[in-house]
Design a protein around this motif. Structure first.
Motif, PDB file in Angstrom:
ATOM      1  N   MET A  29       0.841  -1.072  -0.111  1.00  0.00           N
ATOM      2  CA  MET A  29       0.140   0.081  -0.040  1.00  0.00           C
ATOM      3  C   MET A  29       0.976   1.421   0.107  1.00  0.00           C
ATOM      4  O   MET A  29       0.458   2.168  -0.571  1.00  0.00           O
ATOM      5  CB  MET A  29      -0.955  -0.001   1.130  1.00  0.00           C
ATOM      6  N   THR A  30       2.190   1.354   0.553  1.00  0.00           N
ATOM      7  CA  THR A  30       3.004   2.380   0.259  1.00  0.00           C
ATOM      8  C   THR A  30       3.181   2.455  -0.836  1.00  0.00           C
ATOM      9  O   THR A  30       4.158   3.729  -0.887  1.00  0.00           O
ATOM     10  CB  THR A  30       4.224   2.162   1.457  1.00  0.00           C
ATOM     11  N   GLN A  31       3.277   1.764  -1.949  1.00  0.00           N
ATOM     12  CA  GLN A  31       3.371   2.242  -3.367  1.00  0.00           C
ATOM     13  C   GLN A  31       2.429   3.052  -3.533  1.00  0.00           C
ATOM     14  O   GLN A  31       2.744   3.500  -5.056  1.00  0.00           O
ATOM     15  CB  GLN A  31       3.511   0.709  -4.065  1.00  0.00           C
ATOM     16  N   ASN A  32       1.297   3.667  -3.235  1.00  0.00           N
ATOM     17  CA  ASN A  32       0.210   4.260  -3.748  1.00  0.00           C
ATOM     18  C   ASN A  32       0.486   5.829  -3.009  1.00  0.00           C
ATOM     19  O   ASN A  32       1.057   5.944  -2.095  1.00  0.00           O
ATOM     20  CB  ASN A  32      -1.250   3.707  -3.284  1.00  0.00           C
ATOM     21  N   ILE A  33      -0.327   6.414  -3.925  1.00  0.00           N
ATOM     22  CA  ILE A  33      -0.514   7.998  -3.203  1.00  0.00           C
ATOM     23  C   ILE A  33      -2.062   8.155  -2.969  1.00  0.00           C
ATOM     24  O   ILE A  33      -2.786   7.552  -3.911  1.00  0.00           O
ATOM     25  CB  ILE A  33       0.068   8.881  -4.206  1.00  0.00           C
ATOM     26  N   LEU A  34      -2.523   8.787  -1.866  1.00  0.00           N
ATOM     27  CA  LEU A  34      -3.714   8.539  -1.541  1.00  0.00           C
ATOM     28  C   LEU A  34      -4.311  10.284  -2.405  1.00  0.00           C
ATOM     29  O   LEU A  34      -3.493  11.194  -1.749  1.00  0.00           O
ATOM     30  CB  LEU A  34      -3.943   8.987  -0.037  1.00  0.00           C
ATOM     31  N   VAL A  45      -1.335  12.352  -0.506  1.00  0.00           N
ATOM     32  CA  VAL A  45      -0.412  11.882   0.683  1.00  0.00           C
ATOM     33  C   VAL A  45       0.328  10.732   0.269  1.00  0.00           C
ATOM     34  O   VAL A  45      -0.081   9.772  -0.272  1.00  0.00           O
ATOM     35  CB  VAL A  45      -1.486  11.439   1.909  1.00  0.00           C
ATOM     36  N   GLY A  46       1.671  10.808   0.491  1.00  0.00           N
ATOM     37  CA  GLY A  46       2.367   9.394   0.308  1.00  0.00           C
ATOM     38  C   GLY A  46       3.154   9.224   1.721  1.00  0.00           C
ATOM     39  O   GLY A  46       3.438  10.150   2.396  1.00  0.00           O
ATOM     40  N   THR A  47       3.533   7.804   2.010  1.00  0.00           N
ATOM     41  CA  THR A  47       3.801   7.384   3.036  1.00  0.00           C
ATOM     42  C   THR A  47       4.980   6.321   3.019  1.00  0.00           C
ATOM     43  O   THR A  47       4.895   5.507   1.884  1.00  0.00           O
ATOM     44  CB  THR A  47       3.182   7.335   3.998  1.00  0.00           C
ATOM     45  N   ASP A  48       5.982   6.276   3.819  1.00  0.00           N
ATOM     46  CA  ASP A  48       6.877   5.047   3.909  1.00  0.00           C
ATOM     47  C   ASP A  48       6.875   4.365   5.261  1.00  0.00           C
ATOM     48  O   ASP A  48       7.818   3.504   5.845  1.00  0.00           O
ATOM     49  CB  ASP A  48       8.317   5.134   3.461  1.00  0.00           C
ATOM     50  N   LEU A  49       6.046   4.689   5.972  1.00  0.00           N
ATOM     51  CA  LEU A  49       5.589   4.551   7.457  1.00  0.00           C
ATOM     52  C   LEU A  49       6.563   5.210   8.431  1.00  0.00           C
ATOM     53  O   LEU A  49       6.152   5.394   9.612  1.00  0.00           O
ATOM     54  CB  LEU A  49       5.624   3.077   7.518  1.00  0.00           C
ATOM     55  N   GLU A  50       7.362   5.737   8.151  1.00  0.00           N
ATOM     56  CA  GLU A  50       8.238   6.552   8.929  1.00  0.00           C
ATOM     57  C   GLU A  50       8.002   8.196   8.747  1.00  0.00           C
ATOM     58  O   GLU A  50       8.255   9.016   9.615  1.00  0.00           O
ATOM     59  CB  GLU A  50       9.992   6.207   8.665  1.00  0.00           C
ATOM     60  N   ILE A  51       7.854   8.323   7.325  1.00  0.00           N
ATOM     61  CA  ILE A  51       7.617   9.681   6.930  1.00  0.00           C
ATOM     62  C   ILE A  51       6.295   9.882   6.124  1.00  0.00           C
ATOM     63  O   ILE A  51       6.183   8.861   5.179  1.00  0.00           O
ATOM     64  CB  ILE A  51       8.789  10.290   6.005  1.00  0.00           C
ATOM     65  N   GLU A 114      -7.815   1.234   2.832  1.00  0.00           N
ATOM     66  CA  GLU A 114      -6.490   0.658   3.538  1.00  0.00           C
ATOM     67  C   GLU A 114      -5.363   1.387   3.633  1.00  0.00           C
ATOM     68  O   GLU A 114      -4.175   0.921   3.898  1.00  0.00           O
ATOM     69  CB  GLU A 114      -6.348  -0.310   2.541  1.00  0.00           C
ATOM     70  N   PHE A 115      -5.268   2.384   3.108  1.00  0.00           N
ATOM     71  CA  PHE A 115      -4.178   3.555   3.023  1.00  0.00           C
ATOM     72  C   PHE A 115      -3.776   3.786   4.447  1.00  0.00           C
ATOM     73  O   PHE A 115      -4.605   4.145   5.497  1.00  0.00           O
ATOM     74  CB  PHE A 115      -4.368   4.788   2.263  1.00  0.00           C
ATOM     75  N   PRO A 116      -2.439   3.700   5.007  1.00  0.00           N
ATOM     76  CA  PRO A 116      -2.136   4.027   6.200  1.00  0.00           C
ATOM     77  C   PRO A 116      -2.647   5.481   6.730  1.00  0.00           C
ATOM     78  O   PRO A 116      -2.455   6.458   5.871  1.00  0.00           O
ATOM     79  CB  PRO A 116      -0.615   3.935   6.213  1.00  0.00           C
ATOM     80  N   GLN A 117      -2.908   5.442   7.777  1.00  0.00           N
ATOM     81  CA  GLN A 117      -3.641   6.820   8.558  1.00  0.00           C
ATOM     82  C   GLN A 117      -2.302   7.742   8.790  1.00  0.00           C
ATOM     83  O   GLN A 117      -1.287   7.100   9.267  1.00  0.00           O
ATOM     84  CB  GLN A 117      -4.322   6.553   9.897  1.00  0.00           C
ATOM     85  N   ARG A 118      -2.711   9.119   8.697  1.00  0.00           N
ATOM     86  CA  ARG A 118      -1.661   9.797   9.252  1.00  0.00           C
ATOM     87  C   ARG A 118      -1.520   9.847  10.459  1.00  0.00           C
ATOM     88  O   ARG A 118      -2.465   9.634  11.336  1.00  0.00           O
ATOM     89  CB  ARG A 118      -2.015  11.437   8.757  1.00  0.00           C
ATOM     90  N   PRO A 119      -0.146   9.988  11.137  1.00  0.00           N
ATOM     91  CA  PRO A 119       0.277   9.837  12.661  1.00  0.00           C
ATOM     92  C   PRO A 119      -0.734  10.836  13.406  1.00  0.00           C
ATOM     93  O   PRO A 119      -1.153  12.072  13.065  1.00  0.00           O
ATOM     94  CB  PRO A 119       1.554  10.153  12.710  1.00  0.00           C
ATOM     95  N   GLU A 120      -0.828  10.352  14.758  1.00  0.00           N
ATOM     96  CA  GLU A 120      -1.424  11.323  15.747  1.00  0.00           C
ATOM     97  C   GLU A 120      -0.413  11.719  16.521  1.00  0.00           C
ATOM     98  O   GLU A 120       0.343  10.964  17.163  1.00  0.00           O
ATOM     99  CB  GLU A 120      -2.548  10.505  16.280  1.00  0.00           C
ATOM    100  N   LEU A 121      -0.272  13.085  16.675  1.00  0.00           N
ATOM    101  CA  LEU A 121       0.759  13.608  17.576  1.00  0.00           C
ATOM    102  C   LEU A 121       0.272  13.475  18.929  1.00  0.00           C
ATOM    103  O   LEU A 121       1.170  13.663  20.071  1.00  0.00           O
ATOM    104  CB  LEU A 121       0.731  15.038  17.441  1.00  0.00           C
ATOM    105  N   TYR A 233       5.040  14.537   8.304  1.00  0.00           N
ATOM    106  CA  TYR A 233       4.980  13.858   9.764  1.00  0.00           C
ATOM    107  C   TYR A 233       6.395  12.885   9.671  1.00  0.00           C
ATOM    108  O   TYR A 233       6.504  12.538   8.785  1.00  0.00           O
ATOM    109  CB  TYR A 233       3.689  13.226   9.909  1.00  0.00           C
ATOM    110  N   ALA A 234       6.995  13.119  10.818  1.00  0.00           N
ATOM    111  CA  ALA A 234       8.288  12.559  10.822  1.00  0.00           C
ATOM    112  C   ALA A 234       8.335  11.817  12.334  1.00  0.00           C
ATOM    113  O   ALA A 234       8.097  12.496  13.311  1.00  0.00           O
ATOM    114  CB  ALA A 234       9.534  13.142  10.954  1.00  0.00           C
ATOM    115  N   ARG A 235       8.270  10.324  12.249  1.00  0.00           N
ATOM    116  CA  ARG A 235       8.762   9.805  13.400  1.00  0.00           C
ATOM    117  C   ARG A 235       9.859  10.043  14.148  1.00  0.00           C
ATOM    118  O   ARG A 235      10.869  10.072  13.479  1.00  0.00           O
ATOM    119  CB  ARG A 235       8.518   8.247  12.962  1.00  0.00           C
ATOM    120  N   LEU A 236       9.833  10.083  15.211  1.00  0.00           N
ATOM    121  CA  LEU A 236      10.994  10.596  15.973  1.00  0.00           C
ATOM    122  C   LEU A 236      11.878   9.559  16.543  1.00  0.00           C
ATOM    123  O   LEU A 236      11.251   8.375  16.716  1.00  0.00           O
ATOM    124  CB  LEU A 236      10.508  11.512  17.409  1.00  0.00           C
TER     125      LEU A 236
END
Length: 373
Positions: A29-34, A45-51, A114-121, A233-236
């Protein structure tokens, strides 16, 4: 979902988002753009789960909706079109049809749920507003000193320490350390400490405008960077940063001041003749001159240069890895540079002379053992 948009508008957004898509991933799913519509904008939106990166474009929206489509495919299609109006339609089976005056293109999409949700702060989010030129300097003057060793995760990012109207950015890989700080009464008084990965900061730099300001939100596990036309969004890095103050010498009896540009150019030239394995450059410092020397015994190459300087000691000999030394010098922006020494086998401090009153910059570099010893 039905909307129309000018090619250049959507392509600018696609260019930002597609760079986040990983080359390989076990989560397809990370190969897709929402794609989704919100506030009369087309948002991507694009993501690699870290960014997770979101960008947007003005569009004429006829029917709201959302879909996830193969990122590189839609990017490559739009890239090859001129700046004309494009019509997008998505049916109930998430098939996207792109229509232009040149023709029609059909793309199979997937359900956006099915696309990963944006992170919650989360709660207790700290907000920081920085001028873009200051933010850029804080990143560029520290990120080069980060480690690439994944076993030392805390050192693979830049440590931001915010408190009492000051922000301090620090990076180190154990051989060198770069620290830059900026003071402003408008900065938050409450303490914030976060380690942002280098990859995330490189994306920030890539999308940071030269003018204006940016807003950073620091959560417990993620940071949100609000830039012009982009949110990132960046994972710390959830580890403790090293006690870097412990390695900074409190007293430095020997000081040398020198023209920064001349010294940098001289180091670059002389280092061409250094041993490829050690990259060693030797400094022989006297009260009025410094001699730079490098030699490759295996191939018979040798170089020596002499520059004017001001030194408060007698004769002082020290050696550095020329690559690390060049990294330090490349990030000194003032005309004059100061080097402070304790002894030839101890950490050396470098700092620019005559910085603005609200800024401070300090570099630390460990010397190397002289090859002749």
């Amino acid at each position: 979902m039905n909307f129309s948009v000018m090619r250049d508008e959507i392509f600018n957004a696609l260019q930002r988002v597609v760079t986040v898509i990983p080359q390989r991933s076990t989560f397809m799913m990370t190969q897709n753009i929402l794609f989704f519509t919100e506030d009369n904008l087309l948002k991507l939106v694009g993501t690699d789960l870290e960014i997770t990166l979101m960008s947007w474009a003005p569009a004429s929206i006829k029917t709201k909706g959302s879909v996830a489509v193969p990122g590189r495919l839609i990017h490559d299609i739009v890239r090859e079109l001129p700046n004309i109006e494009l019509q997008f339609e998505v049916d109930e089976q998430f098939r996207m049809k792109v229509t232009s005056e040149f023709g029609r293109y059909k793309i199979s999409g997937v359900n956006p749920v099915e696309f990963p949700q944006r992170p919650e702060l989360g709660q207790d989010v700290q907000e920081l507003i920085l001028e873009n030129d200051i933010f850029k300097e804080l990143i560029e003057n520290t990120i080069f000193a980060c480690s690439s060793d994944e076993l030392r995760a805390a050192l693979t990012g830049v440590y931001f320490n915010i408190s009492s109207g000051q922000i301090e950015a620090v990076a180190t890989d154990g051989h060198r350390l770069a620290k830059m700080s900026y003071k402003n009464d408008k900065l938050p008084k409450q303490e914030v400490m976060a380690i942002v990965p280098t990859r995330s900061l490189n994306f920030v730099l890539r999308n940071l405008d030269s003018d204006g300001s940016s807003t950073i939100h620091f959560g417990k596990k993620h940071a949100l960077f609000e830039l012009e036309d982009t949110q990132l969004y960046a994972r710390l890095i959830e580890e403790s940063f090293v006690d870097y103050e412990r390695v900074i010498p409190k007293e430095t009896p020997f000081e040398m001041s020198i023209d920064a540009d001349q010294f940098y150019s001289s180091v670059k030239r002389v280092s061409l003749f250094s041993n490829p394995l050690t990259s060693q450059v030797i400094l022989n410092i006297s009260p009025q001159h410094v001699e730079l020397h490098a030699e490759d015994v295996d191939y018979g190459g040798e170089a020596q240069e002499r520059l004017s300087c001001e030194f408060n000691g007698g004769e002082f000999k020290i050696a550095f890895n020329s690559r690390y030394l060049q990294d330090i010098l490349r990030h000194i922006s003032t005309e004059k540079l100061q080097l402070r020494f304790v002894r030839p086998d101890y950490a050396v401090l470098a700092n620019p002379i005559e910085l603005p009153a609200d800024q401070d910059q300090l570099m630390l570099l460990m010397p190397v053992r002289l090859e002749s010893e």
